[in-house]
Write a protein that holds these residues in place. Structure first.
Motif, PDB file in Angstrom:
ATOM      1  N   SER A 398      -1.548  29.187 -16.597  1.00 52.37           N
ATOM      2  CA  SER A 398      -2.161  28.136 -17.402  1.00 52.37           C
ATOM      3  C   SER A 398      -3.608  28.532 -17.658  1.00 52.37           C
ATOM      4  O   SER A 398      -4.380  28.737 -16.710  1.00 52.37           O
ATOM      5  CB  SER A 398      -2.118  26.783 -16.685  1.00 52.37           C
ATOM      6  OG  SER A 398      -2.784  25.780 -17.438  1.00 52.37           O
ATOM      7  N   LEU A 399      -3.958  28.682 -18.927  1.00 52.17           N
ATOM      8  CA  LEU A 399      -5.340  28.995 -19.303  1.00 52.17           C
ATOM      9  C   LEU A 399      -6.115  27.680 -19.284  1.00 52.17           C
ATOM     10  O   LEU A 399      -6.067  26.900 -20.228  1.00 52.17           O
ATOM     11  CB  LEU A 399      -5.398  29.649 -20.683  1.00 52.17           C
ATOM     12  CG  LEU A 399      -6.780  30.109 -21.154  1.00 52.17           C
ATOM     13  CD1 LEU A 399      -7.307  31.243 -20.279  1.00 52.17           C
ATOM     14  CD2 LEU A 399      -6.739  30.537 -22.615  1.00 52.17           C
ATOM     15  N   VAL A 400      -6.824  27.442 -18.195  1.00 51.08           N
ATOM     16  CA  VAL A 400      -7.470  26.141 -18.004  1.00 51.08           C
ATOM     17  C   VAL A 400      -8.794  26.045 -18.755  1.00 51.08           C
ATOM     18  O   VAL A 400      -9.344  24.944 -18.907  1.00 51.08           O
ATOM     19  CB  VAL A 400      -7.674  25.837 -16.508  1.00 51.08           C
ATOM     20  CG1 VAL A 400      -6.323  25.704 -15.806  1.00 51.08           C
ATOM     21  CG2 VAL A 400      -8.515  26.915 -15.817  1.00 51.08           C
ATOM     22  N   ARG A 401      -9.296  27.167 -19.230  1.00 52.85           N
ATOM     23  CA  ARG A 401     -10.499  27.145 -20.070  1.00 52.85           C
ATOM     24  C   ARG A 401     -10.507  28.410 -20.904  1.00 52.85           C
ATOM     25  O   ARG A 401     -10.227  29.498 -20.402  1.00 52.85           O
ATOM     26  CB  ARG A 401     -11.745  27.090 -19.188  1.00 52.85           C
ATOM     27  CG  ARG A 401     -13.078  27.103 -19.939  1.00 52.85           C
ATOM     28  CD  ARG A 401     -13.280  25.879 -20.825  1.00 52.85           C
ATOM     29  NE  ARG A 401     -14.645  25.794 -21.295  1.00 52.85           N
ATOM     30  CZ  ARG A 401     -15.367  24.676 -21.302  1.00 52.85           C
ATOM     31  NH1 ARG A 401     -14.840  23.555 -20.886  1.00 52.85           N
ATOM     32  NH2 ARG A 401     -16.601  24.679 -21.750  1.00 52.85           N
ATOM     33  N   ASN A 402     -10.812  28.292 -22.180  1.00 51.57           N
ATOM     34  CA  ASN A 402     -10.873  29.457 -23.063  1.00 51.57           C
ATOM     35  C   ASN A 402     -12.270  29.591 -23.652  1.00 51.57           C
ATOM     36  O   ASN A 402     -12.969  28.598 -23.864  1.00 51.57           O
ATOM     37  CB  ASN A 402      -9.842  29.340 -24.187  1.00 51.57           C
ATOM     38  CG  ASN A 402      -9.970  28.063 -24.977  1.00 51.57           C
ATOM     39  OD1 ASN A 402      -9.363  27.055 -24.617  1.00 51.57           O
ATOM     40  ND2 ASN A 402     -10.747  28.077 -26.054  1.00 51.57           N
ATOM     41  N   PRO A 403     -12.689  30.817 -23.938  1.00 51.19           N
ATOM     42  CA  PRO A 403     -14.009  31.025 -24.532  1.00 51.19           C
ATOM     43  C   PRO A 403     -13.965  30.842 -26.044  1.00 51.19           C
ATOM     44  O   PRO A 403     -12.907  30.883 -26.667  1.00 51.19           O
ATOM     45  CB  PRO A 403     -14.320  32.482 -24.167  1.00 51.19           C
ATOM     46  CG  PRO A 403     -12.971  33.138 -24.170  1.00 51.19           C
ATOM     47  CD  PRO A 403     -12.005  32.095 -23.665  1.00 51.19           C
ATOM     48  N   LEU A 404     -15.116  30.654 -26.632  1.00 49.94           N
ATOM     49  CA  LEU A 404     -15.215  30.507 -28.087  1.00 49.94           C
ATOM     50  C   LEU A 404     -14.752  31.767 -28.817  1.00 49.94           C
ATOM     51  O   LEU A 404     -14.374  31.703 -29.986  1.00 49.94           O
ATOM     52  CB  LEU A 404     -16.658  30.194 -28.487  1.00 49.94           C
ATOM     53  CG  LEU A 404     -17.197  28.810 -28.128  1.00 49.94           C
ATOM     54  CD1 LEU A 404     -18.693  28.746 -28.382  1.00 49.94           C
ATOM     55  CD2 LEU A 404     -16.479  27.729 -28.916  1.00 49.94           C
ATOM     56  N   SER A 405     -14.782  32.902 -28.137  1.00 44.12           N
ATOM     57  CA  SER A 405     -14.458  34.171 -28.795  1.00 44.12           C
ATOM     58  C   SER A 405     -12.970  34.475 -28.830  1.00 44.12           C
ATOM     59  O   SER A 405     -12.571  35.504 -29.371  1.00 44.12           O
ATOM     60  CB  SER A 405     -15.199  35.312 -28.081  1.00 44.12           C
ATOM     61  OG  SER A 405     -14.953  35.289 -26.687  1.00 44.12           O
ATOM     62  N   TRP A 406     -12.112  33.610 -28.274  1.00 40.08           N
ATOM     63  CA  TRP A 406     -10.673  33.824 -28.316  1.00 40.08           C
ATOM     64  C   TRP A 406     -10.011  32.896 -29.319  1.00 40.08           C
ATOM     65  O   TRP A 406     -10.550  31.835 -29.674  1.00 40.08           O
ATOM     66  CB  TRP A 406     -10.040  33.564 -26.949  1.00 40.08           C
ATOM     67  CG  TRP A 406     -10.235  34.646 -25.942  1.00 40.08           C
ATOM     68  CD1 TRP A 406     -11.047  35.741 -26.046  1.00 40.08           C
ATOM     69  CD2 TRP A 406      -9.612  34.728 -24.651  1.00 40.08           C
ATOM     70  NE1 TRP A 406     -10.980  36.492 -24.909  1.00 40.08           N
ATOM     71  CE2 TRP A 406     -10.100  35.912 -24.034  1.00 40.08           C
ATOM     72  CE3 TRP A 406      -8.701  33.944 -23.961  1.00 40.08           C
ATOM     73  CZ2 TRP A 406      -9.695  36.292 -22.753  1.00 40.08           C
ATOM     74  CZ3 TRP A 406      -8.299  34.331 -22.689  1.00 40.08           C
ATOM     75  CH2 TRP A 406      -8.788  35.489 -22.096  1.00 40.08           C
ATOM     76  N   THR A 407      -8.831  33.293 -29.769  1.00 41.34           N
ATOM     77  CA  THR A 407      -7.964  32.431 -30.576  1.00 41.34           C
ATOM     78  C   THR A 407      -6.576  32.430 -29.946  1.00 41.34           C
ATOM     79  O   THR A 407      -6.334  33.097 -28.932  1.00 41.34           O
ATOM     80  CB  THR A 407      -7.860  32.935 -32.031  1.00 41.34           C
ATOM     81  OG1 THR A 407      -7.095  34.158 -32.035  1.00 41.34           O
ATOM     82  CG2 THR A 407      -9.225  33.186 -32.655  1.00 41.34           C
ATOM     83  N   GLY A 408      -5.660  31.709 -30.574  1.00 42.56           N
ATOM     84  CA  GLY A 408      -4.287  31.694 -30.094  1.00 42.56           C
ATOM     85  C   GLY A 408      -3.633  33.060 -30.130  1.00 42.56           C
ATOM     86  O   GLY A 408      -2.659  33.303 -29.403  1.00 42.56           O
ATOM     87  N   ALA A 409      -4.138  33.961 -30.964  1.00 37.11           N
ATOM     88  CA  ALA A 409      -3.597  35.327 -30.989  1.00 37.11           C
ATOM     89  C   ALA A 409      -3.890  36.064 -29.690  1.00 37.11           C
ATOM     90  O   ALA A 409      -3.154  36.972 -29.293  1.00 37.11           O
ATOM     91  CB  ALA A 409      -4.181  36.101 -32.169  1.00 37.11           C
ATOM     92  N   ASP A 410      -4.965  35.676 -29.016  1.00 36.12           N
ATOM     93  CA  ASP A 410      -5.338  36.324 -27.768  1.00 36.12           C
ATOM     94  C   ASP A 410      -4.574  35.754 -26.577  1.00 36.12           C
ATOM     95  O   ASP A 410      -4.449  36.419 -25.542  1.00 36.12           O
ATOM     96  CB  ASP A 410      -6.846  36.162 -27.522  1.00 36.12           C
ATOM     97  CG  ASP A 410      -7.670  36.796 -28.621  1.00 36.12           C
ATOM     98  OD1 ASP A 410      -7.457  37.987 -28.889  1.00 36.12           O
ATOM     99  OD2 ASP A 410      -8.506  36.099 -29.216  1.00 36.12           O
ATOM    100  N   TRP A 411      -4.081  34.526 -26.710  1.00 39.87           N
ATOM    101  CA  TRP A 411      -3.385  33.891 -25.599  1.00 39.87           C
ATOM    102  C   TRP A 411      -2.184  33.103 -26.142  1.00 39.87           C
ATOM    103  O   TRP A 411      -2.283  31.918 -26.407  1.00 39.87           O
ATOM    104  CB  TRP A 411      -4.313  32.957 -24.823  1.00 39.87           C
ATOM    105  CG  TRP A 411      -3.772  32.625 -23.476  1.00 39.87           C
ATOM    106  CD1 TRP A 411      -3.041  31.528 -23.123  1.00 39.87           C
ATOM    107  CD2 TRP A 411      -3.901  33.411 -22.289  1.00 39.87           C
ATOM    108  NE1 TRP A 411      -2.701  31.580 -21.801  1.00 39.87           N
ATOM    109  CE2 TRP A 411      -3.219  32.731 -21.250  1.00 39.87           C
ATOM    110  CE3 TRP A 411      -4.524  34.627 -21.997  1.00 39.87           C
ATOM    111  CZ2 TRP A 411      -3.154  33.224 -19.950  1.00 39.87           C
ATOM    112  CZ3 TRP A 411      -4.455  35.118 -20.704  1.00 39.87           C
ATOM    113  CH2 TRP A 411      -3.782  34.427 -19.696  1.00 39.87           C
ATOM    114  N   PRO A 412      -1.032  33.756 -26.334  1.00 38.63           N
ATOM    115  CA  PRO A 412       0.169  33.055 -26.815  1.00 38.63           C
ATOM    116  C   PRO A 412       0.557  31.924 -25.869  1.00 38.63           C
ATOM    117  O   PRO A 412       0.394  32.022 -24.644  1.00 38.63           O
ATOM    118  CB  PRO A 412       1.230  34.158 -26.840  1.00 38.63           C
ATOM    119  CG  PRO A 412       0.456  35.434 -26.936  1.00 38.63           C
ATOM    120  CD  PRO A 412      -0.795  35.199 -26.160  1.00 38.63           C
TER     121      PRO A 412
END
Length: 581
Positions: A398-412
């Motif tokens: 579970s990605l509990v926090r993502n950075p502004l520099s990622w999109t859904g392409a980086d984390w399916p």
């Protein structure tokens, strides 16, 4: 902890307040200690015996962020205690985040004594405010400052119900120090908690469902915009079934997290913080747009379709209008709608699915595609995501926090807790606390998911102290810190302004870059008790560190991996930041 818990009858006002928090099923109370609620603190320790359990935090903003992260997973409130006016001011940014993110939270404040004749010199004067709730009133659902012990109990019960009623949000109850320390002259009547819970949201109007059915049945190019939706697996499956039944295309928002499987063929492009070019084209070609509580739906339509009359028919499902206030403009721009459901969007999905005969359809995970090998040396944000996904390919995460520099392409995303999104109010500094709170919830719910947080160096540095609370309570967490030594978001803005004004863009880093000296993020993490091996450079070093970190996290530890990171955003993010100049 040495305790004498033989006395079970409430003696003081604070005993009543503590047992009320317990009986509201508030599992934890996150706090930084303060004298204004010393009575309540004593009751939590020596009367209710650690129920709710105290989560000691080094800073009030961390306490609020931890409660926020908890609610993002559970959908239920955590209690937070904030000391007088100063603690409330410290925690107010976190409260704003929670309000914008529409998550429930019960914030307990304290002040006083309000009776000036009872105040100690100096400290109780500077820590007493007239109408203390006014500090946060514009970004909480409700606040109260009860004048008696009985009224204080009622306020806590009512506040918890209001916080949990959609659209959900934080509430603030300010307890006078005198009430907390006041002895009861007689026991209070028993409160009936079961009849004062948050009500269920009403079902959609059948007539509106029929009208929407008619519009959707005649449409040939439907676009569903999936915004604030639940983490419930049954709701997740119904969304898939409805989209497939409609042969619709779907837009997702990475700020929200996982609400639909990202590898499903209906998904247009990838989720982002802003729409990318394929998503914009999908909106332009649609004949019907279904708004499922999309964040700033009106502003999004305007940015893509302009100000004029829209050719598209619009079906909107959202309760968010009930959260809109005058002070905060987080409700976004106004928008047109042909059919407006004032319901939680998943209720509308269920009603439309039943009307259309759409069966729930579980997601079928697609084979993982990692793309090119990540390079050695300084890694781009997307390279870090690739290395991380490869190293964790045999784990459910579970990605509990993502950075502004990622999109859904980086984390399916292939399940309802794959990713939890961002912070709601854009208040940088909440990342560590929210990650700890979400990881705590994932642990307590027995999900078996590995909590992973990926945050920027600026976000980490603003409130890294939240890590200590996670370490103290054996919260398993793997955190990746993308260290580009900059508040990079503002470099994009400064470059944009400089180019527009014909000034030197190479000065964009001044007052923004965090160098000379470089900050040792790993040392800070170790100082709060986390395992952190030092600055990592290149894919091989990162992958090896991840594998070592997994063993630590599996034993209930916190691992922080600081990665030497190149600056950069996705094209959609960069274009959105540069627009309007």
């Amino acid at each position: 902890m040495s305790q004498n818990l033989t006395k079970k009858v409430a003696t003081y006002g604070s005993d009543v307040f503590a047992e009320t928090l317990r009986d509201l099923d508030l599992r934890y109370i996150a706090l930084n200690p303060g004298a204004s609620y010393r009575g309540l603190h004593d009751s939590l320790v020596n009367f209710t015996g650690g129920n709710p359990e105290i989560l000691l935090c080094v800073h009030e903003e961390a306490a609020v962020a931890i409660a926020h992260g908890w609610a993002k997973v559970t959908g239920k409130p955590m209690a937070v205690a904030l000391h007088s006016n100063v603690g409330l001011l410290h925690g107010s940014m976190g409260i704003f985040n929670a309000f914008c993110d529409r998550v429930p939270m019960v914030v307990v404040g304290a002040t006083g004594p309000l009776d000036a004749a009872k105040r100690r010199p100096w400290i109780e004067w500077i820590h007493t405010s007239q109408d203390q709730g006014s500090v946060v009133r514009d970004f909480v659902k409700w606040d109260d400052q009860p004048g008696s012990i009985s009224a204080g109990r009622d306020a806590l019960i009512q506040g918890a119900a209001i916080a949990g009623t959609a659209p959900r949000g934080p509430v603030y109850i300010n307890l006078d120090a005198t009430l907390q320390e006041q002895e009861l002259s007689e026991p209070l009547p028993v409160a009936d908690f079961s009849r004062r819970r948050a009500p269920k949201s009403p079902a959609p109007d059948p007539d509106l469902v029929r009208q929407a059915f008619g519009i959707l049945s005649g449409a040939t190019n439907i676009v569903v915009m999936a915004g604030r939706l639940s983490r419930d697996d049954d709701d997740w499956n119904r969304r898939i079934g409805l989209v497939e039944r409609l042969s619709a295309r779907l837009l997702a928002d990475f700020k929200i997290g996982s609400v639909f499987p990202s590898t499903h063929p209906a998904v247009v492009s990838c989720a982002g913080f802003f729409l990318d070019a394929p998503s914009k084209e999908a909106l332009k070609s649609a004949d019907v747009i279904v708004n499922l509580d999309w964040i700033d739906f009106g502003g999004t339509l305007k940015s893509v379709l302009g100000d004029g009359p829209l050719a598209q028919r619009i079906i909107s499902a959202s309760l968010d209008t009930h959260a809109h206030r005058g002070w905060s403009k987080d409700g976004g721009a106004p928008y047109p709608s042909d059919i407006t459901f004032l319901n939680e969007p998943d209720q509308v999905v269920k009603a439309l699915a039943e009307a259309l005969g759409a069966e729930p359809a579980p997601a079928v995970p697609a084979p993982e595609a990692f793309g090119a090998e990540a390079p050695e040396g300084q890694l781009a944000p997307k390279d870090i995501a690739t290395v991380l996904r490869k190293a964790l390919s045999d784990r459910r995460t579970s990605l509990v926090r993502n950075p502004l520099s990622w999109t859904g392409a980086d984390w399916p995303m292939d399940h309802s807790l794959s990713a939890l999104g961002y912070d709601g109010g854009g208040g940088i500094g909440s990342g560590c606390g929210m990650a700890v709170g979400s990881a705590l919830a994932l642990r307590d719910l027995g999900t078996g998911l590995l909590p992973v947080a990926a945050i920027g160096d600026g976000d980490f540095l603003m409130n890294a102290s939240a890590l200590w609370t996670g370490v103290k309570h054996a919260v398993p967490l793997l955190m990746i810190v993308l260290n580009n030594r900059s508040f990079y978001n503002d470099e994009v803005h400064q470059e944009t302004v400089a180019k527009h004004r014909g000034r030197p863009a190479e000065n964009k880093h001044i007052g923004i870059g965090m160098t000379g000296p470089d900050i040792d993020i790993s040392a800070i993490a170790r100082g709060f008790g986390a395992w952190s091996p030092g600055l990592l450079q290149g894919a091989a070093a990162l992958e090896a560190a991840i594998r070592e970190a997994i063993d630590i996290v599996d034993q209930g530890g916190t691992a922080v991996l600081e990665v030497d990171t190149a600056k950069g955003y996705s094209p959609a993010m960069s274009n959105a930041l540069r627009s309007g100049s």
